[in-house]
Design a protein around this motif. Structure first.
Motif, PDB file in Angstrom:
ATOM      1  N   ASP A  43      36.126  23.797  32.738  1.00 56.59           N
ATOM      2  CA  ASP A  43      35.568  25.113  33.054  1.00 56.59           C
ATOM      3  C   ASP A  43      35.902  25.554  34.478  1.00 56.59           C
ATOM      4  O   ASP A  43      35.524  26.646  34.888  1.00 56.59           O
ATOM      5  CB  ASP A  43      34.051  25.107  32.888  1.00 56.59           C
ATOM      6  CG  ASP A  43      33.620  25.017  31.442  1.00 56.59           C
ATOM      7  OD1 ASP A  43      34.446  25.343  30.563  1.00 56.59           O
ATOM      8  OD2 ASP A  43      32.472  24.629  31.204  1.00 56.59           O
ATOM      9  N   ASP A  98      38.644  26.573  35.889  1.00 59.67           N
ATOM     10  CA  ASP A  98      39.416  27.820  35.951  1.00 59.67           C
ATOM     11  C   ASP A  98      38.522  29.032  35.740  1.00 59.67           C
ATOM     12  O   ASP A  98      38.685  30.062  36.399  1.00 59.67           O
ATOM     13  CB  ASP A  98      40.554  27.822  34.926  1.00 59.67           C
ATOM     14  CG  ASP A  98      41.673  26.860  35.301  1.00 59.67           C
ATOM     15  OD1 ASP A  98      41.800  26.543  36.498  1.00 59.67           O
ATOM     16  OD2 ASP A  98      42.402  26.450  34.392  1.00 59.67           O
ATOM     17  N   ALA A  99      37.585  28.915  34.830  1.00 62.88           N
ATOM     18  CA  ALA A  99      36.659  30.020  34.572  1.00 62.88           C
ATOM     19  C   ALA A  99      35.800  30.292  35.797  1.00 62.88           C
ATOM     20  O   ALA A  99      35.541  31.449  36.140  1.00 62.88           O
ATOM     21  CB  ALA A  99      35.788  29.703  33.366  1.00 62.88           C
ATOM     22  N   VAL A 100      35.365  29.244  36.469  1.00 62.18           N
ATOM     23  CA  VAL A 100      34.536  29.406  37.672  1.00 62.18           C
ATOM     24  C   VAL A 100      35.360  30.050  38.782  1.00 62.18           C
ATOM     25  O   VAL A 100      34.899  30.978  39.450  1.00 62.18           O
ATOM     26  CB  VAL A 100      33.969  28.047  38.128  1.00 62.18           C
ATOM     27  CG1 VAL A 100      33.285  28.168  39.480  1.00 62.18           C
ATOM     28  CG2 VAL A 100      33.009  27.500  37.091  1.00 62.18           C
ATOM     29  N   SER A 104      37.926  31.945  38.486  1.00 61.05           N
ATOM     30  CA  SER A 104      38.215  33.345  38.166  1.00 61.05           C
ATOM     31  C   SER A 104      37.007  34.246  38.408  1.00 61.05           C
ATOM     32  O   SER A 104      37.157  35.447  38.586  1.00 61.05           O
ATOM     33  CB  SER A 104      38.691  33.483  36.721  1.00 61.05           C
ATOM     34  OG  SER A 104      37.623  33.242  35.831  1.00 61.05           O
ATOM     35  N   ARG A 105      35.810  33.663  38.440  1.00 55.31           N
ATOM     36  CA  ARG A 105      34.598  34.456  38.675  1.00 55.31           C
ATOM     37  C   ARG A 105      34.202  34.486  40.143  1.00 55.31           C
ATOM     38  O   ARG A 105      33.204  35.117  40.500  1.00 55.31           O
ATOM     39  CB  ARG A 105      33.455  33.907  37.841  1.00 55.31           C
ATOM     40  CG  ARG A 105      33.763  34.042  36.357  1.00 55.31           C
ATOM     41  CD  ARG A 105      32.595  34.023  35.502  1.00 55.31           C
ATOM     42  NE  ARG A 105      31.638  35.045  35.893  1.00 55.31           N
ATOM     43  CZ  ARG A 105      30.496  35.252  35.278  1.00 55.31           C
ATOM     44  NH1 ARG A 105      30.200  34.531  34.227  1.00 55.31           N
ATOM     45  NH2 ARG A 105      29.660  36.167  35.677  1.00 55.31           N
ATOM     46  N   ALA A 106      34.963  33.831  40.991  1.00 55.44           N
ATOM     47  CA  ALA A 106      34.628  33.764  42.417  1.00 55.44           C
ATOM     48  C   ALA A 106      34.396  35.145  43.038  1.00 55.44           C
ATOM     49  O   ALA A 106      33.411  35.317  43.767  1.00 55.44           O
ATOM     50  CB  ALA A 106      35.689  32.984  43.186  1.00 55.44           C
ATOM     51  N   GLU A 152      33.313  37.868  41.636  1.00 56.67           N
ATOM     52  CA  GLU A 152      32.032  38.370  41.123  1.00 56.67           C
ATOM     53  C   GLU A 152      30.869  37.645  41.791  1.00 56.67           C
ATOM     54  O   GLU A 152      29.863  38.268  42.145  1.00 56.67           O
ATOM     55  CB  GLU A 152      31.946  38.166  39.617  1.00 56.67           C
ATOM     56  CG  GLU A 152      32.921  38.985  38.815  1.00 56.67           C
ATOM     57  CD  GLU A 152      32.902  38.593  37.346  1.00 56.67           C
ATOM     58  OE1 GLU A 152      31.892  38.044  36.883  1.00 56.67           O
ATOM     59  OE2 GLU A 152      33.906  38.850  36.666  1.00 56.67           O
ATOM     60  N   LEU A 153      31.013  36.352  41.964  1.00 56.96           N
ATOM     61  CA  LEU A 153      29.947  35.576  42.601  1.00 56.96           C
ATOM     62  C   LEU A 153      29.790  35.950  44.070  1.00 56.96           C
ATOM     63  O   LEU A 153      28.678  36.016  44.594  1.00 56.96           O
ATOM     64  CB  LEU A 153      30.218  34.080  42.452  1.00 56.96           C
ATOM     65  CG  LEU A 153      30.205  33.560  41.011  1.00 56.96           C
ATOM     66  CD1 LEU A 153      30.660  32.115  40.973  1.00 56.96           C
ATOM     67  CD2 LEU A 153      28.835  33.723  40.388  1.00 56.96           C
ATOM     68  N   ARG A 154      30.908  36.232  44.726  1.00 52.02           N
ATOM     69  CA  ARG A 154      30.865  36.666  46.125  1.00 52.02           C
ATOM     70  C   ARG A 154      30.142  38.010  46.228  1.00 52.02           C
ATOM     71  O   ARG A 154      29.301  38.218  47.108  1.00 52.02           O
ATOM     72  CB  ARG A 154      32.297  36.774  46.666  1.00 52.02           C
ATOM     73  CG  ARG A 154      32.373  36.826  48.164  1.00 52.02           C
ATOM     74  CD  ARG A 154      33.807  36.691  48.681  1.00 52.02           C
ATOM     75  NE  ARG A 154      34.386  35.404  48.304  1.00 52.02           N
ATOM     76  CZ  ARG A 154      35.425  35.255  47.476  1.00 52.02           C
ATOM     77  NH1 ARG A 154      36.024  36.302  46.951  1.00 52.02           N
ATOM     78  NH2 ARG A 154      35.889  34.056  47.183  1.00 52.02           N
ATOM     79  N   GLN A 155      30.449  38.925  45.312  1.00 56.22           N
ATOM     80  CA  GLN A 155      29.790  40.236  45.301  1.00 56.22           C
ATOM     81  C   GLN A 155      28.305  40.076  45.008  1.00 56.22           C
ATOM     82  O   GLN A 155      27.467  40.733  45.628  1.00 56.22           O
ATOM     83  CB  GLN A 155      30.436  41.157  44.266  1.00 56.22           C
ATOM     84  CG  GLN A 155      29.857  42.555  44.266  1.00 56.22           C
ATOM     85  CD  GLN A 155      30.084  43.276  45.573  1.00 56.22           C
ATOM     86  OE1 GLN A 155      31.202  43.309  46.069  1.00 56.22           O
ATOM     87  NE2 GLN A 155      29.047  43.850  46.138  1.00 56.22           N
TER      88      GLN A 155
END
Length: 57
Positions: free
Chosen positions: A20, A22-24, A26-28, A30-33
């Motif tokens: 998982d 790669d999925a995490v 790729s969401r970096a 969004e998580l930063r925002q």
């Protein structure tokens, strides 16, 4: 950031499986925002609380 730090200190985040990663990553963004939005909301809440306390006095 305060709310996020509180969450990290007072919860058990789920374990991330290796497949998982790669999925995490790729969401970096969004998580930063999300972190920035939490910071803004926390600051707004603190300022509103201080103004309320000041108005009460």
């Amino acid at each position: 950031m305060l709310a996020y730090n509180y969450y990290l200190l007072n919860s058990n985040p789920p374990k991330v499986k290796t497949n998982d990663e790669d999925a995490v990553v790729s969401r970096a963004p969004e998580l930063r925002q999300l972190s920035e939005n939490i910071d803004k909301a926390t600051n707004t809440w603190v300022n509103a609380t201080l103004q309320l306390e000041s108005a009460i006095r």
